[in-house]
Design an enzyme around this catalytic site. Structure first.
Site, PDB file in Angstrom:
ATOM      1  N   ARG A   1      -3.653  -9.000  10.202  1.00  0.00           N
ATOM      2  CA  ARG A   1      -4.192  -7.675   9.680  1.00  0.00           C
ATOM      3  C   ARG A   1      -4.825  -7.847   8.132  1.00  0.00           C
ATOM      4  O   ARG A   1      -5.535  -6.810   7.795  1.00  0.00           O
ATOM      5  CB  ARG A   1      -2.683  -6.764   9.307  1.00  0.00           C
ATOM      6  CG  ARG A   1      -2.243  -6.055  10.853  1.00  0.00           C
ATOM      7  CD  ARG A   1      -1.066  -5.265  10.695  1.00  0.00           C
ATOM      8  NE  ARG A   1      -1.530  -4.177  10.106  1.00  0.00           N
ATOM      9  CZ  ARG A   1      -0.545  -3.476   9.500  1.00  0.00           C
ATOM     10  NH1 ARG A   1       0.670  -3.814   9.161  1.00  0.00           N
ATOM     11  NH2 ARG A   1      -0.991  -2.119   8.928  1.00  0.00           N
TER      12      ARG A   1
ATOM     13  N   HIS B   1      -3.671  -5.154  -0.522  1.00  0.00           N
ATOM     14  CA  HIS B   1      -2.104  -4.613   0.014  1.00  0.00           C
ATOM     15  C   HIS B   1      -1.482  -3.962  -1.010  1.00  0.00           C
ATOM     16  O   HIS B   1      -0.211  -4.324  -1.061  1.00  0.00           O
ATOM     17  CB  HIS B   1      -1.439  -5.927   0.767  1.00  0.00           C
ATOM     18  CG  HIS B   1      -0.343  -5.763   1.596  1.00  0.00           C
ATOM     19  ND1 HIS B   1       0.818  -5.749   1.515  1.00  0.00           N
ATOM     20  CD2 HIS B   1      -0.570  -5.293   2.926  1.00  0.00           C
ATOM     21  CE1 HIS B   1       1.633  -5.325   2.440  1.00  0.00           C
ATOM     22  NE2 HIS B   1       0.805  -5.274   3.312  1.00  0.00           N
TER      23      HIS B   1
ATOM     24  N   GLU C   1      -0.550   4.881   6.880  1.00  0.00           N
ATOM     25  CA  GLU C   1      -1.495   3.625   6.494  1.00  0.00           C
ATOM     26  C   GLU C   1      -2.115   2.801   7.853  1.00  0.00           C
ATOM     27  O   GLU C   1      -1.683   3.263   8.730  1.00  0.00           O
ATOM     28  CB  GLU C   1      -0.632   2.548   5.878  1.00  0.00           C
ATOM     29  CG  GLU C   1       0.211   2.051   6.867  1.00  0.00           C
ATOM     30  CD  GLU C   1       1.133   0.746   6.143  1.00  0.00           C
ATOM     31  OE1 GLU C   1       0.731  -0.515   6.451  1.00  0.00           O
ATOM     32  OE2 GLU C   1       2.111   1.011   5.601  1.00  0.00           O
TER      33      GLU C   1
ATOM     34  N   ARG D   1      -6.355  -1.830   3.329  1.00  0.00           N
ATOM     35  CA  ARG D   1      -5.710  -0.645   3.764  1.00  0.00           C
ATOM     36  C   ARG D   1      -6.409   0.631   3.296  1.00  0.00           C
ATOM     37  O   ARG D   1      -7.058   0.475   2.255  1.00  0.00           O
ATOM     38  CB  ARG D   1      -4.177  -0.439   3.518  1.00  0.00           C
ATOM     39  CG  ARG D   1      -3.386  -1.605   3.990  1.00  0.00           C
ATOM     40  CD  ARG D   1      -3.125  -1.467   5.567  1.00  0.00           C
ATOM     41  NE  ARG D   1      -2.175  -2.616   5.987  1.00  0.00           N
ATOM     42  CZ  ARG D   1      -2.339  -3.998   6.054  1.00  0.00           C
ATOM     43  NH1 ARG D   1      -3.483  -4.350   5.788  1.00  0.00           N
ATOM     44  NH2 ARG D   1      -1.504  -4.997   6.519  1.00  0.00           N
TER      45      ARG D   1
END
Length: 168
Positions: free
Chosen positions: A138, A157, A127, A142
């Site tokens: 963050r 997420h 990831e 992703r």
């Protein structure tokens, strides 16, 4: 055992070790059909780990002779690479270069616990964070890559995934 048979035992043990090592390397191919590189095979054999994910290889079976793209899992929706946010495209460029990555957790193994991606052996997926403007952490975006070269986008997420189509 007599002293004259000792060299034969040593040779037999060495041959068995070489055969076992060859079997281990062949078994390490996993589902991707790509052999491990000598460096990754050596790291696996010694238990060493890398701090970042390996460079992705082209998708296995991704580009056919006619130049068409074949998704890794037709059941997953796909998204054109050019339709991703610019930050996701920046992350994909970093992945292609092998880093450096902005977050220390980039490149770690993605475990696919919820099985939202095709089932593969442990360590298959990695990831990477996609920067979220205005977020002081963050964020939730992703990119997940597979050892076979496939790439997935998750804006939420890991709640949902789309396979990234590199043709567009």
């Amino acid at each position: 055992m007599t002293r004259s048979k000792s060299p034969l035992v040593v040779v037999a043990v060495l041959i068995l070790a070489v055969l076992a090592g060859a079997g281990y390397l062949l078994a390490g191919r996993g589902g991707s059909g790509h052999p491990k590189s000598p460096a990754s095979a050596a790291a696996s054999a010694t238990g060493a780990t890398k701090s970042s994910a390996p460079k992705p290889s082209p998708p296995s079976g991704g580009a056919t002779a006619a130049g068409t793209w074949v998704p890794a899992d037709p059941a997953l929706a796909d998204v054109c690479r050019s339709k991703l946010p610019s930050q996701a495209q920046d992350t994909l460029a970093l992945i292609a270069k092998g880093g450096p990555y902005p977050y220390n957790r980039d490149g770690i193994v993605f475990e696919n616990r919820e099985s939202r991606l095709p089932r593969k052996s442990g360590g298959y997926y990695h990831e990477f964070t996609v920067v979220t403007p205005g977020s002081n952490d963050r964020g939730t975006r992703r990119v997940v890559t597979g050892t076979g070269g496939e790439q997935y986008w998750s804006p939420d997420h890991y709640a949902t995934f789309q396979e990234i189509d590199p043709r567009c």
